[in-house]
Design a protein around this motif. Structure first.
Motif, PDB file in Angstrom:
ATOM      1  N   ASP A  73      52.514  21.329  31.621  1.00 38.62           N
ATOM      2  CA  ASP A  73      51.941  22.039  32.988  1.00 38.62           C
ATOM      3  C   ASP A  73      51.587  23.257  33.076  1.00 38.62           C
ATOM      4  O   ASP A  73      50.289  23.677  33.491  1.00 38.62           O
ATOM      5  N   THR A  74      51.938  24.070  32.311  1.00 38.87           N
ATOM      6  CA  THR A  74      51.459  25.544  31.980  1.00 38.87           C
ATOM      7  C   THR A  74      50.201  25.654  31.259  1.00 38.87           C
ATOM      8  O   THR A  74      49.213  26.241  31.667  1.00 38.87           O
ATOM      9  N   VAL A 132      43.847  38.392  43.037  1.00 43.09           N
ATOM     10  CA  VAL A 132      42.608  37.615  42.402  1.00 43.09           C
ATOM     11  C   VAL A 132      41.338  38.364  42.464  1.00 43.09           C
ATOM     12  O   VAL A 132      40.923  38.855  43.674  1.00 43.09           O
ATOM     13  N   ALA A 133      40.689  38.617  41.588  1.00 48.39           N
ATOM     14  CA  ALA A 133      39.285  39.364  41.385  1.00 48.39           C
ATOM     15  C   ALA A 133      38.314  38.308  41.939  1.00 48.39           C
ATOM     16  O   ALA A 133      38.495  37.139  41.979  1.00 48.39           O
ATOM     17  N   ARG A 134      37.257  38.814  42.214  1.00 44.63           N
ATOM     18  CA  ARG A 134      36.035  38.014  42.964  1.00 44.63           C
ATOM     19  C   ARG A 134      35.735  36.989  41.915  1.00 44.63           C
ATOM     20  O   ARG A 134      35.402  37.043  40.933  1.00 44.63           O
ATOM     21  N   ASN A 135      35.677  35.634  42.640  1.00 45.43           N
ATOM     22  CA  ASN A 135      35.252  34.433  41.954  1.00 45.43           C
ATOM     23  C   ASN A 135      36.229  34.016  41.033  1.00 45.43           C
ATOM     24  O   ASN A 135      36.248  33.293  40.001  1.00 45.43           O
ATOM     25  N   GLY A 136      37.739  34.531  41.075  1.00 48.58           N
ATOM     26  CA  GLY A 136      38.555  34.207  40.082  1.00 48.58           C
ATOM     27  C   GLY A 136      39.332  33.070  40.682  1.00 48.58           C
ATOM     28  O   GLY A 136      39.185  32.409  41.781  1.00 48.58           O
ATOM     29  N   THR A 137      40.534  32.800  40.030  1.00 48.81           N
ATOM     30  CA  THR A 137      41.563  31.664  40.228  1.00 48.81           C
ATOM     31  C   THR A 137      42.895  31.846  40.376  1.00 48.81           C
ATOM     32  O   THR A 137      43.324  32.889  39.584  1.00 48.81           O
ATOM     33  N   CYS A 138      43.558  31.334  41.274  1.00 50.15           N
ATOM     34  CA  CYS A 138      44.934  31.404  41.377  1.00 50.15           C
ATOM     35  C   CYS A 138      45.689  29.901  41.160  1.00 50.15           C
ATOM     36  O   CYS A 138      45.214  29.076  41.889  1.00 50.15           O
ATOM     37  N   HIS A 139      46.639  29.919  40.191  1.00 49.89           N
ATOM     38  CA  HIS A 139      47.266  28.691  40.243  1.00 49.89           C
ATOM     39  C   HIS A 139      48.880  28.916  40.517  1.00 49.89           C
ATOM     40  O   HIS A 139      49.495  29.778  40.003  1.00 49.89           O
ATOM     41  N   SER A 140      49.582  28.078  41.267  1.00 51.56           N
ATOM     42  CA  SER A 140      50.860  28.172  41.652  1.00 51.56           C
ATOM     43  C   SER A 140      51.635  26.929  41.063  1.00 51.56           C
ATOM     44  O   SER A 140      51.357  25.743  41.397  1.00 51.56           O
ATOM     45  N   PHE A 141      52.444  27.133  40.200  1.00 51.27           N
ATOM     46  CA  PHE A 141      53.426  26.084  39.852  1.00 51.27           C
ATOM     47  C   PHE A 141      54.750  26.008  40.591  1.00 51.27           C
ATOM     48  O   PHE A 141      55.550  24.798  40.495  1.00 51.27           O
ATOM     49  N   GLY A 142      54.752  26.770  41.549  1.00 48.87           N
ATOM     50  CA  GLY A 142      56.134  26.529  42.427  1.00 48.87           C
ATOM     51  C   GLY A 142      56.035  25.502  43.222  1.00 48.87           C
ATOM     52  O   GLY A 142      55.159  25.207  43.944  1.00 48.87           O
ATOM     53  N   ILE A 143      57.445  24.809  43.596  1.00 48.69           N
ATOM     54  CA  ILE A 143      57.416  23.936  44.762  1.00 48.69           C
ATOM     55  C   ILE A 143      58.154  24.698  46.049  1.00 48.69           C
ATOM     56  O   ILE A 143      59.073  25.299  45.964  1.00 48.69           O
TER      57      ILE A 143
END
Length: 294
Positions: free
Chosen positions: A115-116, A208-219
């Motif tokens: 997952d990570t 998150v910086a400009r044009n960056g990404t964020c992913h959330s693992f949490g439920i």
């Protein structure tokens, strides 16, 4: 689920992660044989439908929606704390354990480790050498994210976790910069929410910086507000969802085999199969359950 915090009524078979020993194989299975150690994915998928062919087996259209081990939301497929489990479509959902990789090191490959990796590796391919922020708080996932970010070429990795001092020390040992909170005005090309808390998710999105990404693992069991205007202005790409781990299990096993990553320090305790019910009820952070004789 054991603590009763998830909205599922038991009893049912638990367990998403395992290294297993093959007992029997069907007529169409040729890549593994009885006695061999294997890593099954946490989800059930056929490997041939359009969703599976595109690398998204959690959307498999051959099996019931949400089919998985350890939770009967898409049918009862058993769980990996059971003594034996049947693996449908084993040619797709079962990976042999490579030589040089111990069963204990690979125990989380079928879910948390893959997952990570599935979140970190594409993010760093798209932004090589990015600065990475990990917000922890739900145990091993945040530390695994630090592990992969460091191994896959992040320029820097910052870790924020005010809930688990053990994970803080593990992240520090991996070379992460430890922060009490996300500094106002500091931005990261890649942020990862492993907090399981609304404020943690919001902090990850706001950093998150400009044009960056964020992913959330949490439920998140309830709806959570997110800073949509800030995300819009920064052109943030946000992802979450059940992890499609089957296609990447061989990649993760290869990284363990060549020493790029070592998951063993993340496990908090080693407990026997017979002692698992008591140990799991204690809420241990990341116990490794081992059957005698295996």
């Amino acid at each position: 689920m054991i603590a009763g915090l998830a909205p599922f009524q038991g009893p049912f078979a638990l367990g998403h992660e395992t290294v297993a020993r093959v007992l029997e194989v069907g007529d169409n299975v040729s890549h593994v044989k009885p006695g061999q150690l294997v890593v099954p994915a946490w989800h059930v998928a056929c490997g041939t439908c359009a969703a599976c062919a595109s690398g998204r087996p959690t959307g498999c259209t051959t099996v019931p929606r949400n089919a998985m081990y350890g939770l009967p939301t898409g049918g009862d497929f058993g769980g990996f704390f059971s003594e034996a489990v049947r693996i449908p479509f084993a040619g797709y959902g079962l990976a042999p354990l490579p030589e040089g990789v111990s069963d204990r090191a690979a125990a989380s490959v079928g879910d948390n480790l893959s997952d990570t990796y599935s979140a970190v590796a594409p993010a760093l391919r798209n932004a090589p050498g990015a600065d990475v922020l990990v917000i922890g708080g739900t145990g091993s996932v945040g530390v695994f994210a630090v592990t992969f970010a460091k191994a896959l070429g992040a320029s820097s990795v910052c870790y924020v976790d005010s809930f688990d001092p053990e994970c803080v020390e593990l992240a520090r040992g991996l070379g992460a910069e430890i922060l009490d909170e996300v500094p106002r005005g500091r931005e990261f090309q890649v942020t990862l929410d492993a907090s399981g808390r609304p404020d943690g998710l919001q902090a990850a999105l706001n950093a998150v910086a400009r044009n960056g990404t964020c992913h959330s693992f949490g439920i998140y069991w309830q709806d959570v507000s997110v800073p949509v205007l800030s995300m819009y202005m920064q052109n943030v790409t946000f992802t979450t969802g059940r992890p499609n781990v089957g296609p990447v299990i061989p990649d993760v096993l290869a990284l363990i085999a060549d020493g790029t990553v070592d998951p063993l320090p993340v496990f908090s305790d080693v407990v026997s199969f017979e002692g698992a019910p008591t140990a799991l009820a204690q809420g241990l952070r990341k116990p490794l359950v081992v059957r005698d004789g295996y």
